[in-house]
Design an enzyme around this catalytic site. Structure first.
Site, PDB file in Angstrom:
ATOM      1  N   CYS A   1     -27.153  59.949 -29.278  1.00 47.32           N
ATOM      2  CA  CYS A   1     -26.809  58.532 -29.473  1.00 47.32           C
ATOM      3  C   CYS A   1     -27.549  57.957 -30.668  1.00 47.32           C
ATOM      4  O   CYS A   1     -28.469  57.138 -30.519  1.00 47.32           O
ATOM      5  CB  CYS A   1     -27.110  57.758 -28.206  1.00 47.32           C
ATOM      6  SG  CYS A   1     -25.984  58.222 -26.898  1.00 47.32           S
ATOM      7  N   GLU A   2     -27.192  58.400 -31.839  1.00 46.12           N
ATOM      8  CA  GLU A   2     -27.750  57.923 -33.104  1.00 46.12           C
ATOM      9  C   GLU A   2     -26.655  58.110 -34.148  1.00 46.12           C
ATOM     10  O   GLU A   2     -26.027  59.181 -34.192  1.00 46.12           O
ATOM     11  CB  GLU A   2     -28.933  58.801 -33.559  1.00 46.12           C
ATOM     12  CG  GLU A   2     -30.127  58.799 -32.669  1.00 46.12           C
ATOM     13  CD  GLU A   2     -31.157  57.733 -33.017  1.00 46.12           C
ATOM     14  OE1 GLU A   2     -31.039  57.095 -34.079  1.00 46.12           O
ATOM     15  OE2 GLU A   2     -32.066  57.555 -32.199  1.00 46.12           O
TER      16      GLU A   2
ATOM     17  N   GLU B   1     -47.206  81.180 -50.355  1.00 47.34           N
ATOM     18  CA  GLU B   1     -46.991  80.717 -48.970  1.00 47.34           C
ATOM     19  C   GLU B   1     -45.534  80.360 -48.721  1.00 47.34           C
ATOM     20  O   GLU B   1     -45.212  79.212 -48.375  1.00 47.34           O
ATOM     21  CB  GLU B   1     -47.869  79.472 -48.710  1.00 47.34           C
ATOM     22  CG  GLU B   1     -49.354  79.696 -48.915  1.00 47.34           C
ATOM     23  CD  GLU B   1     -50.155  78.375 -48.942  1.00 47.34           C
ATOM     24  OE1 GLU B   1     -49.544  77.302 -48.828  1.00 47.34           O
ATOM     25  OE2 GLU B   1     -51.381  78.457 -49.087  1.00 47.34           O
ATOM     26  N   PRO B   2     -44.619  81.290 -48.866  1.00 45.76           N
ATOM     27  CA  PRO B   2     -43.209  80.931 -48.674  1.00 45.76           C
ATOM     28  C   PRO B   2     -42.839  80.808 -47.202  1.00 45.76           C
ATOM     29  O   PRO B   2     -43.292  81.584 -46.365  1.00 45.76           O
ATOM     30  CB  PRO B   2     -42.469  82.111 -49.298  1.00 45.76           C
ATOM     31  CG  PRO B   2     -43.406  83.270 -49.118  1.00 45.76           C
ATOM     32  CD  PRO B   2     -44.802  82.710 -49.175  1.00 45.76           C
ATOM     33  N   GLY B   3     -42.028  79.820 -46.898  1.00 42.36           N
ATOM     34  CA  GLY B   3     -41.488  79.693 -45.551  1.00 42.36           C
ATOM     35  C   GLY B   3     -39.983  79.888 -45.616  1.00 42.36           C
ATOM     36  O   GLY B   3     -39.431  80.945 -45.321  1.00 42.36           O
ATOM     37  N   ARG B   4     -39.311  78.843 -46.091  1.00 41.88           N
ATOM     38  CA  ARG B   4     -37.854  78.804 -46.121  1.00 41.88           C
ATOM     39  C   ARG B   4     -37.216  80.050 -46.751  1.00 41.88           C
ATOM     40  O   ARG B   4     -36.257  80.594 -46.215  1.00 41.88           O
ATOM     41  CB  ARG B   4     -37.433  77.581 -46.937  1.00 41.88           C
ATOM     42  CG  ARG B   4     -35.934  77.339 -46.982  1.00 41.88           C
ATOM     43  CD  ARG B   4     -35.596  76.267 -48.038  1.00 41.88           C
ATOM     44  NE  ARG B   4     -36.562  75.217 -48.136  1.00 41.88           N
ATOM     45  CZ  ARG B   4     -36.484  74.027 -47.504  1.00 41.88           C
ATOM     46  NH1 ARG B   4     -35.443  73.754 -46.793  1.00 41.88           N
ATOM     47  NH2 ARG B   4     -37.440  73.122 -47.644  1.00 41.88           N
TER      48      ARG B   4
ATOM     49  N   TYR C   1     -36.846  75.669 -40.630  1.00 38.30           N
ATOM     50  CA  TYR C   1     -36.972  74.257 -40.271  1.00 38.30           C
ATOM     51  C   TYR C   1     -35.801  73.794 -39.406  1.00 38.30           C
ATOM     52  O   TYR C   1     -35.346  72.661 -39.505  1.00 38.30           O
ATOM     53  CB  TYR C   1     -37.106  73.391 -41.537  1.00 38.30           C
ATOM     54  CG  TYR C   1     -38.266  73.826 -42.424  1.00 38.30           C
ATOM     55  CD1 TYR C   1     -39.572  73.662 -41.990  1.00 38.30           C
ATOM     56  CD2 TYR C   1     -38.049  74.430 -43.656  1.00 38.30           C
ATOM     57  CE1 TYR C   1     -40.644  74.080 -42.782  1.00 38.30           C
ATOM     58  CE2 TYR C   1     -39.111  74.851 -44.456  1.00 38.30           C
ATOM     59  CZ  TYR C   1     -40.399  74.664 -44.015  1.00 38.30           C
ATOM     60  OH  TYR C   1     -41.455  75.080 -44.791  1.00 38.30           O
TER      61      TYR C   1
ATOM     62  N   TYR D   1     -33.342  64.435 -44.003  1.00 38.79           N
ATOM     63  CA  TYR D   1     -33.379  64.579 -45.472  1.00 38.79           C
ATOM     64  C   TYR D   1     -32.000  64.488 -46.109  1.00 38.79           C
ATOM     65  O   TYR D   1     -31.827  64.931 -47.248  1.00 38.79           O
ATOM     66  CB  TYR D   1     -33.957  65.942 -45.881  1.00 38.79           C
ATOM     67  CG  TYR D   1     -35.156  66.416 -45.126  1.00 38.79           C
ATOM     68  CD1 TYR D   1     -36.385  65.771 -45.266  1.00 38.79           C
ATOM     69  CD2 TYR D   1     -35.094  67.535 -44.302  1.00 38.79           C
ATOM     70  CE1 TYR D   1     -37.499  66.232 -44.590  1.00 38.79           C
ATOM     71  CE2 TYR D   1     -36.206  67.999 -43.618  1.00 38.79           C
ATOM     72  CZ  TYR D   1     -37.401  67.339 -43.768  1.00 38.79           C
ATOM     73  OH  TYR D   1     -38.506  67.789 -43.107  1.00 38.79           O
TER      74      TYR D   1
ATOM     75  N   ARG E   1     -32.531  68.487 -40.047  1.00 33.71           N
ATOM     76  CA  ARG E   1     -32.579  68.364 -41.512  1.00 33.71           C
ATOM     77  C   ARG E   1     -31.545  67.377 -42.064  1.00 33.71           C
ATOM     78  O   ARG E   1     -31.869  66.579 -42.933  1.00 33.71           O
ATOM     79  CB  ARG E   1     -32.446  69.737 -42.184  1.00 33.71           C
ATOM     80  CG  ARG E   1     -33.512  70.742 -41.750  1.00 33.71           C
ATOM     81  CD  ARG E   1     -33.576  71.979 -42.639  1.00 33.71           C
ATOM     82  NE  ARG E   1     -34.007  71.642 -43.971  1.00 33.71           N
ATOM     83  CZ  ARG E   1     -33.229  71.546 -45.030  1.00 33.71           C
ATOM     84  NH1 ARG E   1     -31.949  71.814 -44.925  1.00 33.71           N
ATOM     85  NH2 ARG E   1     -33.706  71.193 -46.195  1.00 33.71           N
TER      86      ARG E   1
HETATM   87  N1  LLP Z   1     -47.465  75.838 -47.996  1.00 35.54           N
HETATM   88  C1  LLP Z   1     -47.705  74.526 -47.758  1.00 35.54           C
HETATM   89  C2  LLP Z   1     -49.052  74.015 -47.943  1.00 35.54           C
HETATM   90  C3  LLP Z   1     -46.652  73.699 -47.320  1.00 35.54           C
HETATM   91  O1  LLP Z   1     -46.892  72.408 -47.110  1.00 35.54           O
HETATM   92  C4  LLP Z   1     -45.371  74.245 -47.109  1.00 35.54           C
HETATM   93  C5  LLP Z   1     -44.269  73.410 -46.623  1.00 35.54           C
HETATM   94  C6  LLP Z   1     -45.183  75.612 -47.358  1.00 35.54           C
HETATM   95  C7  LLP Z   1     -46.247  76.373 -47.805  1.00 35.54           C
HETATM   96  C8  LLP Z   1     -43.857  76.286 -47.175  1.00 35.54           C
HETATM   97  O2  LLP Z   1     -42.871  75.730 -47.969  1.00 35.54           O
HETATM   98  P1  LLP Z   1     -41.446  76.446 -48.152  1.00 35.54           P
HETATM   99  O3  LLP Z   1     -41.678  77.765 -48.837  1.00 35.54           O
HETATM  100  O4  LLP Z   1     -40.867  76.613 -46.817  1.00 35.54           O
HETATM  101  O5  LLP Z   1     -40.693  75.484 -48.990  1.00 35.54           O
HETATM  102  N2  LLP Z   1     -38.988  70.480 -43.145  1.00 35.54           N
HETATM  103  C9  LLP Z   1     -38.654  70.496 -44.566  1.00 35.54           C
HETATM  104  C10 LLP Z   1     -39.602  71.325 -45.364  1.00 35.54           C
HETATM  105  C11 LLP Z   1     -41.045  70.893 -45.198  1.00 35.54           C
HETATM  106  C12 LLP Z   1     -41.996  71.730 -45.971  1.00 35.54           C
HETATM  107  C13 LLP Z   1     -43.409  71.349 -45.676  1.00 35.54           C
HETATM  108  N3  LLP Z   1     -44.388  72.191 -46.325  1.00 35.54           N
HETATM  109  C14 LLP Z   1     -37.196  70.950 -44.711  1.00 35.54           C
HETATM  110  O6  LLP Z   1     -36.529  71.193 -43.699  1.00 35.54           O
HETATM  111  O7  LLP Z   1     -36.677  71.032 -45.815  1.00 35.54           O
END
Ligand code: LLP
Length: 432
Positions: free
Chosen positions: A364-365, A291-294, A391, A337, A333
């Site tokens: 304003c932060e 499940e890659p996002g980033r 993100y 973080y 971000r």
């Molecule tokens: N699967 C599940 C169940 C997750 O909770 C997440 C991310 C992913 C997949 C995808 O993760 P990735 O491959 O993108 O790392 N907003 C934060 C990242 C939050 C991630 C939350 N869960 C940031 O900007 O670093």
């Protein structure tokens, strides 16, 4: 991302200073010009990431479920779907969006610790047989899903999302994005798996367990923690197999990218390591999901911002700020973080002397602060905040009455699509 001989920054072959002209060609409407702040995305780069990851499976059954939360823009989701990705969603809205962008229900997985009944109804009810799997994150969720499925006369397919209990220090990422440790709200803790099995047994007529999953954390820059979490998935799957007809194991997302400090591993390295461990556990016949996002989108997006003005405070030391028209509402971000995104001028004058500037936005932060960056001493018109494809927009807000940023999507060296900024009067109308 390249720097052209002219000193101009280019993404996906498009000089970034030139975007207004490009966008005018797409829309022919001056009002739809890109301007700033604007996210610019290289769809070709994202497609390449997806292909490289697909190749790491070497033909074995798998699903790369793009975590839509990282970037839910339609042109991006469609580009990844065209490369064979499915989707990992975390809300009913993301589920509907993914389907609108061409993801078929059988290529959708749905995670989340607190899914509402109407969201479960949607996941169970779409298509001929609901989505591929709902990731169950607590024992308590199982009878709820069973009841919703019974009401529709359907059988819901679920995976058991375990919490692998990896030591939080080993996760080596920001504590806000570490999910696979004992204190995290995510997944069924290993000591509760027996209770989950009992609940699944009791719900057999309406809930079928088809997989086991976990997600260790995000922005992982070595495979160790991912593998520790994957091994917990494989051990759990092995123990459940005699009782349940498992079809896949899902080792989650979390593959890190290089934000400037280096990232020694590629997404394919995580998958190759997971595949080897899967075989060692005797589960080579099951499909492997991730499940890659980033990792698919992060490096292929920038946030363009105009420099509003500089502010130099006399004294020892001299303090220099660069005020830009993008703020923490556009890219959250750094404020949330302490993340660092490199910031570079869109046009770099040859031989410019660089000085440290603290780059800040208009909100304003005090946390509306993108950190100290070496930037030209002289005037800079526009800057790019790098690696903002994940993100970024998806976490943006309208705080301080600021409109959401525009988005430009590049493909084949031209602007293929544009999501213009909404007029500021929209916010006024919404809030009055
Ligand atoms: N699967 C599940 C169940 C997750 O909770 C997440 C991310 C992913 C997949 C995808 O993760 P990735 O491959 O993108 O790392 N907003 C934060 C990242 C939050 C991630 C939350 N869960 C940031 O900007 O670093």
């Amino acid at each position: 991302m390249t720097r052209l001989p002219s000193g101009e920054l280019a993404l996906g072959g498009v000089p970034l200073g030139d975007l207004s002209r490009q966008s005018a060609e797409v829309g022919g409407d001056a009002g739809a010009r890109v301007g700033t702040p604007t996210y610019v995305y290289d769809l070709d780069g994202m497609a390449r990431e997806a292909r490289e990851l697909e190749d790491a499976f070497e033909g074995t059954p798998h699903l790369v479920a793009f975590a839509v939360k990282a970037n839910s823009a339609g042109p991006i989701v469609r580009a990844l779907v065209a490369e064979g990705c499915g989707a990992d969603v975390v809300s009913g809205a993301e589920l509907l969006l993914a389907m609108r962008c061409g993801v078929s229900p059988e290529r959708l997985v749905y995670s989340g610790v607190a899914k509402r009944d109407d969201e479960l109804d949607l996941a169970i009810g779409v298509g001929d047989a609901g989505i591929r799997a709902i990731n169950v994150e607590s024992v308590e969720e199982i009878p709820r899903i069973a009841a919703r499925a019974a009401a529709q006369g359907r059988v819901a397919r679920v995976t058991l999302r375990i919490n692998p209990g990896v030591d939080a220090d080993e996760l080596d990422t920001h504590s806000y994005i570490a999910t696979g440790h004992d204190e995290a709200k995510f997944g069924v803790p290993l000591p509760s798996v027996a209770d989950a099995v009992a609940a699944l047994d009791a719900a057999r007529s309406n809930v079928h367990l088809v997989g086991v999953t976990s997600h260790a954390g995000s922005q992982l820059t070595s495979v160790e923690a991912y593998l520790a979490s994957a091994r917990a998935v494989f051990e759990t799957a092995k123990s459940l197999r005699p009782r349940f007809a498992l079809e896949f194991v899902d080792t989650g997302g979390g593959f890190g990218i290089d934000y400037g400090d280096g990232c020694p591993v590629r997404p394919a390295d995580f998958i190759r390591a997971a595949r080897a461990a899967q075989r060692e556990h005797g589960l080579g016949d099951l499909a492997l999901y991730c499940e890659p996002g980033r990792a698919l989108v992060g490096a292929h997006g920038v946030l363009l911002a105009k420099v509003i003005q500089r502010k130099i405070a006399a004294g020892e030391p001299t303090r220099r700020w660069l005020m830009i028209d993008a703020g923490m509402n556009d890219l959250m971000r750094p404020a949330l973080y302490q993340a660092r995104h490199r910031i570079v001028p869109v046009v770099m004058e040859a031989g410019a002397r660089l000085l440290p500037f603290r780059v800040v936005g208009p909100v304003c932060e005090s946390s509306d602060d993108f950190g100290v960056h070496d930037l030209p001493e002289g005037d800079v018109a526009e800057v790019a905040l790098l690696d903002a494809g994940a993100y970024g927009y998806s976490m943006s807000s309208r705080y301080n009455g600021r409109p959401l940023p525009a988005e430009a999507f590049l493909r084949g060296g031209v602007v293929a699509a544009l999501h213009p900024r909404k007029p500021i009067t929209d916010w006024v109308d919404d809030r009055r």
